[in-house]
Structure formats: structure tokens, C-alpha cells
Design a protein around this motif. Structure first.
Motif, PDB file in Angstrom:
ATOM      1  N   ASN A  60       0.823  -1.207   0.000  1.00  0.00           N
ATOM      2  CA  ASN A  60       0.000   0.000   0.000  1.00  0.00           C
ATOM      3  C   ASN A  60       0.857   1.257   0.000  1.00  0.00           C
ATOM      4  O   ASN A  60       0.596   2.207  -0.751  1.00  0.00           O
ATOM      5  N   SER A  61       1.903   1.277   0.809  1.00  0.00           N
ATOM      6  CA  SER A  61       2.751   2.464   0.912  1.00  0.00           C
ATOM      7  C   SER A  61       3.529   2.715  -0.379  1.00  0.00           C
ATOM      8  O   SER A  61       3.698   3.873  -0.786  1.00  0.00           O
ATOM      9  N   GLY A  62       3.993   1.641  -1.022  1.00  0.00           N
ATOM     10  CA  GLY A  62       4.728   1.803  -2.274  1.00  0.00           C
ATOM     11  C   GLY A  62       3.851   2.288  -3.411  1.00  0.00           C
ATOM     12  O   GLY A  62       4.221   3.203  -4.158  1.00  0.00           O
ATOM     13  N   THR A  63       2.675   1.684  -3.566  1.00  0.00           N
ATOM     14  CA  THR A  63       1.777   2.128  -4.640  1.00  0.00           C
ATOM     15  C   THR A  63       1.223   3.519  -4.344  1.00  0.00           C
ATOM     16  O   THR A  63       0.980   4.307  -5.265  1.00  0.00           O
ATOM     17  N   ALA A  64       1.043   3.857  -3.066  1.00  0.00           N
ATOM     18  CA  ALA A  64       0.621   5.210  -2.709  1.00  0.00           C
ATOM     19  C   ALA A  64       1.687   6.225  -3.105  1.00  0.00           C
ATOM     20  O   ALA A  64       1.381   7.384  -3.416  1.00  0.00           O
ATOM     21  N   THR A  65       2.944   5.800  -3.118  1.00  0.00           N
ATOM     22  CA  THR A  65       4.022   6.667  -3.581  1.00  0.00           C
ATOM     23  C   THR A  65       3.956   6.847  -5.093  1.00  0.00           C
ATOM     24  O   THR A  65       4.079   7.970  -5.599  1.00  0.00           O
ATOM     25  N   PHE A  66       3.774   5.757  -5.827  1.00  0.00           N
ATOM     26  CA  PHE A  66       3.615   5.877  -7.280  1.00  0.00           C
ATOM     27  C   PHE A  66       2.455   6.804  -7.626  1.00  0.00           C
ATOM     28  O   PHE A  66       2.515   7.567  -8.595  1.00  0.00           O
ATOM     29  N   LEU A  76      11.285   4.863  -4.859  1.00  0.00           N
ATOM     30  CA  LEU A  76       9.970   4.618  -5.451  1.00  0.00           C
ATOM     31  C   LEU A  76       9.352   5.917  -5.957  1.00  0.00           C
ATOM     32  O   LEU A  76       8.641   5.917  -6.957  1.00  0.00           O
ATOM     33  N   SER A  77       9.605   7.020  -5.279  1.00  0.00           N
ATOM     34  CA  SER A  77       9.108   8.305  -5.753  1.00  0.00           C
ATOM     35  C   SER A  77       9.709   8.657  -7.104  1.00  0.00           C
ATOM     36  O   SER A  77       9.071   9.329  -7.922  1.00  0.00           O
ATOM     37  N   GLY A 317       5.360  19.193   2.259  1.00  0.00           N
ATOM     38  CA  GLY A 317       5.530  17.846   1.743  1.00  0.00           C
ATOM     39  C   GLY A 317       6.753  17.763   0.871  1.00  0.00           C
ATOM     40  O   GLY A 317       7.725  18.511   1.043  1.00  0.00           O
ATOM     41  N   ARG A 318       6.716  16.849  -0.073  1.00  0.00           N
ATOM     42  CA  ARG A 318       7.835  16.691  -1.002  1.00  0.00           C
ATOM     43  C   ARG A 318       7.280  16.392  -2.374  1.00  0.00           C
ATOM     44  O   ARG A 318       6.325  15.612  -2.510  1.00  0.00           O
ATOM     45  N   ASN A 319       7.850  17.015  -3.380  1.00  0.00           N
ATOM     46  CA  ASN A 319       7.397  16.781  -4.747  1.00  0.00           C
ATOM     47  C   ASN A 319       7.761  15.382  -5.218  1.00  0.00           C
ATOM     48  O   ASN A 319       8.820  14.848  -4.848  1.00  0.00           O
ATOM     49  N   PRO A 320       6.910  14.758  -6.035  1.00  0.00           N
ATOM     50  CA  PRO A 320       7.247  13.449  -6.589  1.00  0.00           C
ATOM     51  C   PRO A 320       8.563  13.508  -7.364  1.00  0.00           C
ATOM     52  O   PRO A 320       8.808  14.444  -8.126  1.00  0.00           O
ATOM     53  N   PRO A 493       7.326  13.678 -12.320  1.00  0.00           N
ATOM     54  CA  PRO A 493       8.382  13.585 -11.304  1.00  0.00           C
ATOM     55  C   PRO A 493       9.564  14.487 -11.646  1.00  0.00           C
ATOM     56  O   PRO A 493       9.908  14.675 -12.826  1.00  0.00           O
ATOM     57  N   LEU A 494      10.204  15.031 -10.632  1.00  0.00           N
ATOM     58  CA  LEU A 494      11.303  15.970 -10.856  1.00  0.00           C
ATOM     59  C   LEU A 494      12.504  15.310 -11.505  1.00  0.00           C
ATOM     60  O   LEU A 494      13.083  15.834 -12.460  1.00  0.00           O
ATOM     61  N   SER A 495      12.930  14.176 -10.994  1.00  0.00           N
ATOM     62  CA  SER A 495      14.116  13.502 -11.543  1.00  0.00           C
ATOM     63  C   SER A 495      13.893  11.995 -11.540  1.00  0.00           C
ATOM     64  O   SER A 495      14.494  11.275 -10.735  1.00  0.00           O
ATOM     65  N   PRO A 496      13.027  11.507 -12.428  1.00  0.00           N
ATOM     66  CA  PRO A 496      12.728  10.065 -12.440  1.00  0.00           C
ATOM     67  C   PRO A 496      13.937   9.254 -12.870  1.00  0.00           C
ATOM     68  O   PRO A 496      14.753   9.703 -13.671  1.00  0.00           O
TER      69      PRO A 496
END
Length: 537
Positions: A60-66, A76-77, A317-320, A493-496
Motif C-alpha cells: 500500500n505504501s509503495g503504490t501510494a508513492t507511485f 519509489l518516488s 511535503g515533497r514533490n514526486p 516527477p522531478l528527476s525520475p
């Protein structure tokens, strides 16, 4: 932390059942330990429900990050997976939840304990369908045979789905063999207290979800199946009264010793922190005048802002995709609020709220902010799996895309109303402030104005955006929806470090130990990032 939660969860479930049933039947010398009894089933069933929810933490936490609800890890972000990213969930599902569910089905069938069998089949169908959604091809029919098959082959997700749809129908038949209103004793079922009618609603709602999930594969089949299900709305979660009372939801406890609180509360309501809140979600709710922002996210500081600034409104917060190192900000970053993690409700004034706002305002905002700790909030959060709101949004999506004949506009309104009511009711019971009936009605009415002005594509975008907001707390379903529809629009995302993942990486433990994969393990893992699941056309 994850392993501790697993074992604590088991202890709580088992202790609760022992306290109700007493010890006598477990030490009876006339009981053959090689012949499983109903009492053992009564222990196994709640253990599977607890382990299923506990093992969802990493997933849940990982997909919530995606899906830009939160930031569980920087990697993951930035869309970079590893073989350990989801291994706790994978390993836990197979070695705990599914193993115990199979024991219940096998033993319950032999003993003709059809209530246990029915519930176990429905729980298994839900969990395995979710695993297919996440990973695609997985070990299935040979995966719970112990030493008989130590390296079960991976099977096609489409084939597994077909078997699960049959399993749901089988479970309904098994439930029909019970004449009583309860399938099992209330103490043996943490989700629905054994109520047969509730489990049958869950079964129909699960089928609705699955047929909508595969609508791109065979639209005609999905249309016919969904039309049959919505022909009698009373048989679905929510019924005809748009009630949230029978949501398929796991409820965590408020205890600290042992700790059975929501895992997000356990992780963040302490000195250290694992998560950032996603600035993408913060901005979506803030800019949309959405009152749920005060429920989803609690600020620890009134002026902290992005990049650890000191001149903002506290929604820090933090940007993706932000790959920079975390500064010294544990006491400044925003964190999980009252819903769904059981934290605190944010009733403090917020800087820079537009004067035109109707719902997210500073009216009666008399609270003060603080650095959160273990005693803040109840921690008695929830894991929403299939809810009334979700059912309504599914019906709206299907009506718009499959022409099912359903009233998409009404379903859209009902979904918004249902979720706002769910958040409000939960908050009021856990130390927060309820939303007024007028606020809920007016917010839904405002969304309908946008809906009425939109073309069909715009209507679907509104439906999926509101569903996305309503599924906060369940990143897995939002991840499913996004891959199926491409909605809502996510922030770039800023730097995928990779492309958006179409499947999750397998557990490296599985790839190392499963000899049925031969030399294909490494190739298989890399392909997960770019290979769509069977329903993602």
C-alpha cells in the motif's frame, strides 16, 4: 518494523479469540490433535484477516508513492523499484495469509464447515486478484502445496482471474448451505462479524470491481456482467440507501502495548519519520477547496513549506521524484492526519486560504499545531478495501465507458457523498470534527456543476479524480485505476530514474528460490517495469 507488526497482529487476533472462547476446549484430552476442530478454524480465520491487512503495509505504501499520495521512499518516488521493494508483502501473503486460507478451505470442506469455507474463498479471491493486479503472472494453483511443490510455476493473470470469478460464485453457493444469518461466530470474523448478508454483498461488489477492471479486454462481457449486478443495487455494498455501514474495511485498534495501531500511525507518530506527504496531493486538495485536506494531513508547523522554507502555510511535503537528501525537518514536515491512519485532525488556521473558498476555510479553526507523538490520535485507523464510495464510482465509470444503462451522474454524486460521510463519521468518532450535512451536500452539488458542463471525456476525468481522492489510504486501487484509465493526471516527477511501472517487481526471495523460473529470473524482473498486466490495454 514490518515483521514486528506481523507478529503483533497475530498475537492480537489470537489473544482476542482465546479471551472469548476460553481455554477448556484447547486442552481437552478427548480432542484428537491430528483432526482439526471448529475451534481451530475460529482461530485461523481472524488470523488471515489480520495478516492480510498487516502484509499490505509495504504494498500500500509503495503504490501510494507511485500514485503521489505520499512518499514512502525516494527510490519509489523516482519510479525505481528493487527486488526488496515489495518482498515483505509478497512473502507475507504466501507464507501467512494464503497458506492459512488454504488450510481453512481444505479443513472446512472436510468438516462441512461451509461458513468458514465461504469466507475464506471470498478473502482469497479478493487477495489473489489484487496480487494479479499488482504483479501480473504469479504462482497460484500449485503455490500452497508445501513440500509437494516447493517451486510453483508462475501462471497467467488472465487465467487466474477466470478461476477467481468461479471461486466467488462457489463461495456464494457454500454460504447458501448455511440457513442461519451468520456464517461463523461473530468473534471469528473481524471484518463482518460473520454476517452472511454482508459477505454476499462483498462478493457481488468484488465481482463488480473485477468485471470493471477487465472491461478493456472484453467490453461486451463486462457490460453484461455489470448490468446483471446493478439490476439489484441492494445486493451491493452501499445498497439502495448509500450506506457506508457495510464497507469491506479492516479496522486497526488503539492499543500501544501490544501495538495494534494503523501502520502509518506507528511509523510517523514518533520521533523518527519514514514518510513525506506528497506535495502533489496537498496542492490538489488545497487548490480544489476540498475540506478533506484537514482530515488527510496534519501540519506540525504553521509556516513550514516546500524545501524546508519558513514562509508558507505549513503544508510541507515533497514533490514526486525529488531525489535530494532529506534535511533536518522531522518536526516540520506534514504527516498523516486523522483519516485513515487515526492521527490528529488539523483544526488550526491556515495561511493563504483564498477568500473565495467555501469548504476549506478558517471558520472555527481554533486549534493549535504541535509536533506529533505516540499519544496523539487513537491510531485506530482503517484499511479501506472495497467501500460504498468505490462501488458508486465504479458504477459511474462503467456507465460512461460501457453504456451499462446506469445513471452515471447519480452514481458520481453518491460516491462523493458517501466518501465525505465516511470521513466525517470516522473523524467524529476519533477526536475530530464532523462535516456538516450542508457542507457535504454543497460540495457534491459543486462537483455536479462541473460534471454537467463537461463532455464525456471530462465527465470520466471528474469521476476518476474524485475516486482517486476518495481512495486515499488504498494506493493499490488508485494504481489499478491509473493504469486502466490514465486518470487522474499525475505531476511529472522531478528527476525520475525509470518509466512509470506497469507492474511491481517480484520479491527477490521468490526469484532466487523458485527453480521453475530457470535462467529467466533476471529478465523477468526487468520486464515487470514495462509489461502491462493483462487487463491494461
Amino acid at each position: 518494523m514490518m515483521m514486528a507488526l506481523k507478529y503483533i497482529a497475530y498475537t492480537i487476533a489470537l489473544a482476542g479469540v482465546f479471551s472469548v472462547t476460553g481455554c477448556k476446549k484447547f486442552v481437552d484430552i478427548n480432542t484428537d490433535p491430528n483432526n482439526p476442530t471448529t475451534a481451530q478454524l475460529s482461530l485461523l480465520l481472524p488470523a488471515t484477516e489480520v495478516s492480510m491487512a498487516a502484509n499490505m503495509y509495504q504494498l500500500n505504501s509503495g503504490t501510494a508513492t507511485f500514485m503521489q499520495y505520499t512518499v514512502f521512499s525516494s527510490g519509489l518516488s523516482r519510479l525505481q523499484q528493487q527486488g526488496t521493494s515489495f518482498n515483505d508483502s509478497w512473502d507475507g501473503f504466501y507464507t501467512q495469509t494464503l497458506n492459512d486460507l488454504e488450510s481453512i478451505i481444505r479443513t472446512g470442506t472436510a468438516q462441512e464447515q461451509w461458513g468458514y469455507v465461504a469466507i475464506a474463498k471470498l478473502e482469497k479471491a479478493y487477495l489473489v486478484s489484487l496480487m494479479v493486479d499488482m504483479w501480473g503472472d504469479i504462482p497460484y494453483s500449485q503455490s500452497q502445496k508445501g513440500q509437494e511443490t516447493v517451486s510453483p510455476p508462475f501462471e497467467k493473470g488472465a487465467d487466474i482471474y477466470e478461476d477467481l470469478l468461479k471461486m466467488i460464485d462457489e463461495a456464494a453457493v457454500d454460504a447458501g448451505k448455511i440457513s442461519a444469518t451468520t456464517l461463523v461466530p461473530a468473534t471469528s470474523d473481524l471484518l463482518y462479524s460473520g454476517l452472511k448478508s454482508s459477505w454476499l454483498m462483498m462478493a457481488n461488489s468484488l465481482k463488480l470491481k473485477l468485471y470493471n477492471q477487465i472491461r478493456l479486454v472484453n467490453p461486451a462481457r463486462s457490460t453484461a456482467a455489470i448490468q446483471a449486478l446493478i439490476a439489484d443495487p441492494a445486493t451491493l455494498i452501499g445498497g439502495t440507501a448509500n450506506s457506508n455501514a457495510l464497507d469491506f474495511t479492516f479496522r486497526f485498534g488503539p492499543g500501544q502495548n501490544p501495538n495494534n495501531r494503523h501502520p502509518w500511525h506507528r511509523s510517523e507518530y514518533q520521533g523518527s519519520k519514514t514518510f513525506y506527504m506528497s506535495q502533489s496531493l496537498i496542492d490538489l486538495l488545497f487548490n480544489s477547496d476540498d475540506p478533506r485536506l484537514r482530515y488527510y494531513i496534519i501540519r506540525q508547523n504553521a509556516t513550514a513549506g516546500l524545501n524546508n522554507s519558513a514562509n508558507s502555510n505549513g503544508y510541507y511535503g515533497r514533490n514526486p521524484g525529488d531525489g535530494t537528501a532529506a534535511p533536518a525537518d522531522l518536526n516540520r514536515r506534514s504527516t498523516f492526519g486523522i483519516y485513515p491512519a487515526g492521527g490528529l485532525y488539523d483544526n488550526a488556521p491556515v495561511n493563504n486560504i483564498p477568500a473565495t473558498n467555501q469548504f476549506l476555510t478558517n471558520t472555527n479553526a481554533t486549534g493549535t499545531l504541535k509536533v506529533v507523538g505516540p499519544t496523539d490520535g487513537t491510531g485506530a485507523g482503517i484499511m479501506p478495501m472495497i467501500t460504498n464510495a468505490m462501488v458508486k464510482f465504479i458504477r459511474a465509470e462503467a456507465a460512461l465507458t460501457l453504456n451499462t444503462g446506469d445513471d452515471a451522474r447519480q452514481a458520481f454524486k453518491d460516491g462523493i457523498t458517501a466518501h465525505l460521510n465516511a470521513v466525517s463519521t470516522y473523524a467524529a468518532a476519533n477526536g475530530g470534527i464532523a462535516l456538516s450535512a450542508t457542507t457535504i451536500a454543497d460540495f457534491a452539488a459543486g462537483q455536479l456543476v462541473k460534471y454537467d458542463a463537461a463532455n464525456n471525456a471530462g465527465k470520466l476525468e471528474l469521476v476518476m479524480t474524485q475516486k482517486y481522492i476518495a481512495q486515499y489510504g488504498n494506493g493499490m486501487e488508485a494504481y489499478n485505476d491509473y493504469r486502466r484509465t490514465g486518470l487522474p493526471a499525475l505531476r511529472t516527477p522531478l528527476s525520475p530514474l525509470n518509466t512509470f511501472p506497469l507492474r511491481l517487481y517480484y520479491s527477490e526471495t521468490e526469484l532466487t528460490a523458485n527453480t521453475s523460473l530457470g535462467d529467466d529470473a533476471s529478465r523477468l524482473q526487468v520486464a515487470q517495469q514495462t509489461t502491462p498486466v493483462f487487463w491494461d490495454k
